[in-house]
Design an enzyme around this catalytic site. Structure first.
Site, PDB file in Angstrom:
ATOM      1  N   GLY A   1      37.249  39.222  44.021  1.00  0.00           N
ATOM      2  CA  GLY A   1      36.863  40.414  44.903  1.00  0.00           C
ATOM      3  C   GLY A   1      37.620  40.649  46.192  1.00  0.00           C
TER       4      GLY A   1
ATOM      5  N   SER B   1      42.358  34.427  42.549  1.00  0.00           N
ATOM      6  CA  SER B   1      42.294  35.675  43.228  1.00  0.00           C
ATOM      7  C   SER B   1      41.608  35.609  44.486  1.00  0.00           C
ATOM      8  CB  SER B   1      41.842  36.646  42.460  1.00  0.00           C
ATOM      9  OG  SER B   1      42.124  38.017  42.527  1.00  0.00           O
ATOM     10  N   TRP B   2      40.510  36.639  44.969  1.00  0.00           N
ATOM     11  CA  TRP B   2      40.065  36.466  46.315  1.00  0.00           C
ATOM     12  C   TRP B   2      39.545  35.043  46.363  1.00  0.00           C
ATOM     13  CZ3 TRP B   2      39.085  36.993  51.083  1.00  0.00           C
ATOM     14  CH2 TRP B   2      37.920  36.553  51.627  1.00  0.00           C
TER      15      TRP B   2
ATOM     16  N   ASP C   1      51.591  38.728  36.639  1.00  0.00           N
ATOM     17  CA  ASP C   1      50.279  39.386  37.496  1.00  0.00           C
ATOM     18  C   ASP C   1      50.693  40.454  38.184  1.00  0.00           C
ATOM     19  OD1 ASP C   1      48.132  39.568  39.492  1.00  0.00           O
ATOM     20  OD2 ASP C   1      47.905  37.374  39.203  1.00  0.00           O
TER      21      ASP C   1
ATOM     22  N   HIS D   1      46.912  38.659  35.423  1.00  0.00           N
ATOM     23  CA  HIS D   1      46.073  38.278  36.545  1.00  0.00           C
ATOM     24  C   HIS D   1      44.807  37.718  36.119  1.00  0.00           C
ATOM     25  CE1 HIS D   1      44.397  38.065  40.544  1.00  0.00           C
ATOM     26  NE2 HIS D   1      43.459  39.109  40.213  1.00  0.00           N
TER      27      HIS D   1
HETATM   28  N1  STX Z   1      41.127  41.483  44.295  1.00  0.00           N
HETATM   29  C1  STX Z   1      41.638  40.493  43.328  1.00  0.00           C
HETATM   30  C2  STX Z   1      40.151  39.686  42.944  1.00  0.00           C
HETATM   31  O1  STX Z   1      39.805  38.979  43.345  1.00  0.00           O
HETATM   32  C3  STX Z   1      42.316  42.143  44.856  1.00  0.00           C
HETATM   33  C4  STX Z   1      39.387  40.180  41.617  1.00  0.00           C
HETATM   34  N2  STX Z   1      40.042  41.116  40.893  1.00  0.00           N
HETATM   35  N3  STX Z   1      39.062  41.176  39.646  1.00  0.00           N
HETATM   36  C5  STX Z   1      38.008  40.376  40.223  1.00  0.00           C
HETATM   37  O2  STX Z   1      38.431  39.613  41.354  1.00  0.00           O
HETATM   38  C6  STX Z   1      36.792  39.912  39.431  1.00  0.00           C
HETATM   39  C7  STX Z   1      37.135  39.711  38.156  1.00  0.00           C
HETATM   40  C8  STX Z   1      35.928  39.033  40.062  1.00  0.00           C
HETATM   41  C9  STX Z   1      35.991  41.167  39.133  1.00  0.00           C
END
Ligand code: STX
Length: 315
Positions: free
Chosen positions: A43, A110-111, A266, A294
């Site tokens: 997120g 990711s985050w 990604d 991703h």
């Molecule tokens: N945000 C990317 C990220 O961290 C830019 C992310 N994308 N989807 C998610 O996290 C979840 C699957 C956790 C909802």
């Protein structure tokens, strides 16, 4: 190809009051005597799901997961005040102490990779190693690519849906336009923006798109926290003091074992970020998955993450 471990239930769940305002929800699964790992979700604002437990051998690992401030089962829901990267870093440390864990492996995509780097660079002595995926460093170029112009060229169809809630005259600065709506007093305005924001990410996360993840991302309960918290962190540039902070501080974690798993296709967090991280941290192992985007749940990504967690269990 390795696949997920079987589904398991937590053996312990609890809440931890981390500030006047916020209480976070956490759980432990696997083996209480196993090697501790903390799972950092994406997120920000994405919350945890039971599937994340399945990336770890339940005989070997004591798996700690928690919902970051404002999302999942943490309260208050979708709250933006007292919600910064450095608040989350201290929450992780408080949780470690609360659970009497001396050191743990940090796992995040990711985050979750951003937060893993920020946490480990702040508290290197608490960490045994890092397993990172789909690297995101929240730099202006990364935000611009995904939310303003770049990914729009690869997914013009999904992009058209994303920008729908924003009138043409405000499209020059989509982040600000979304922030205004996501923080509106009007719930309908908030929800319309949240759904569009959140579905954009779901539509672009996998090399081969899946309908089910789009449906989850469109649900109001998920979308509102996810979109509000993400946008809040992004308008604040991740609360970093310089855009390359996580690269500039790499010496603080250079001695730790590290694995970086990155999908070649990604589109949410393009590989250049993983590449630059690895250029700065060559001791870490970079594993590029030739046929993945991703998402944590694409076959090649799953395979590499599970192999990495198996290897780390033996360290
Ligand atoms: N945000 C990317 C990220 O961290 C830019 C992310 N994308 N989807 C998610 O996290 C979840 C699957 C956790 C909802």
């Amino acid at each position: 190809m390795r696949d997920l471990y079987p589904p398991i239930e937590p053996y312990n769940e609890g809440t931890l009051k981390v500030s006047e305002l916020h209480t976070i929800h956490y759980e432990e699964s696997g083996n209480p005597q196993g090697k501790p790992v903390v799972f950092l979700h994406g997120g920000p604002g994405g919350g945890t799901t039971p599937m994340y437990r399945q990336y770890f051998d339940p005989q070997q690992w004591r798996v700690v997961m928690f919902d970051q401030r404002g999302c999942g089962k943490s309260t208050p829901y979708a709250e933006l005040s007292e919600n910064t990267t450095w608040d989350l870093v201290e929450d992780i440390e408080k949780l470690r102490q609360h659970l009497n864990i001396e050191q743990w492996v940090v796992f995040g995509g990711s985050w979750g990779s951003t937060l893993a780097l920020a946490y480990s660079q702040t508290h290197p002595d608490s960490c045994k190693g890092l397993i990172l995926r789909g690297i995101f460093m929240l730099r202006p170029s990364e935000i611009k690519w995904f939310y303003q112009e770049g990914a729009s060229n690869i997914y013009p169809d999904a992009w058209q849906e994303y920008i729908k809630p924003i009138p043409p005259e405000e499209r020059g600065d989509l982040l600000s336009a979304f922030y205004k709506r996501l923080t509106s007093e009007d719930r309908q305005v908030r929800l319309e923006a949240a759904r569009a924001w959140s579905v954009w990410e779901a539509s672009t996360s996998k090399l081969i798109p899946s309908v089910t993840s789009k449906q989850r991302f469109a649900m109001a309960e998920f979308a509102e926290a996810f979109a509000r918290i993400e946008c809040h962190y992004f308008v604040n540039q991740g609360f970093f003091s310089s855009e390359n902070q996580l690269i500039e501080n790499i010496d603080r974690i250079r001695h730790l074992p590290g694995v970086i798993v990155q999908g070649r296709y990604d589109v949410v967090c393009p590989m250049i970020t993983a590449w630059e991280l690895h250029q700065a941290w060559q001791e870490a192992e970079l594993i590029v998955i030739a046929d993945a985007g991703h998402s944590v749940s694409e076959p090649g990504i799953k395979d590499a993450l599970i192999r990495a967690s198996d290897r780390f269990a033996a360290l």
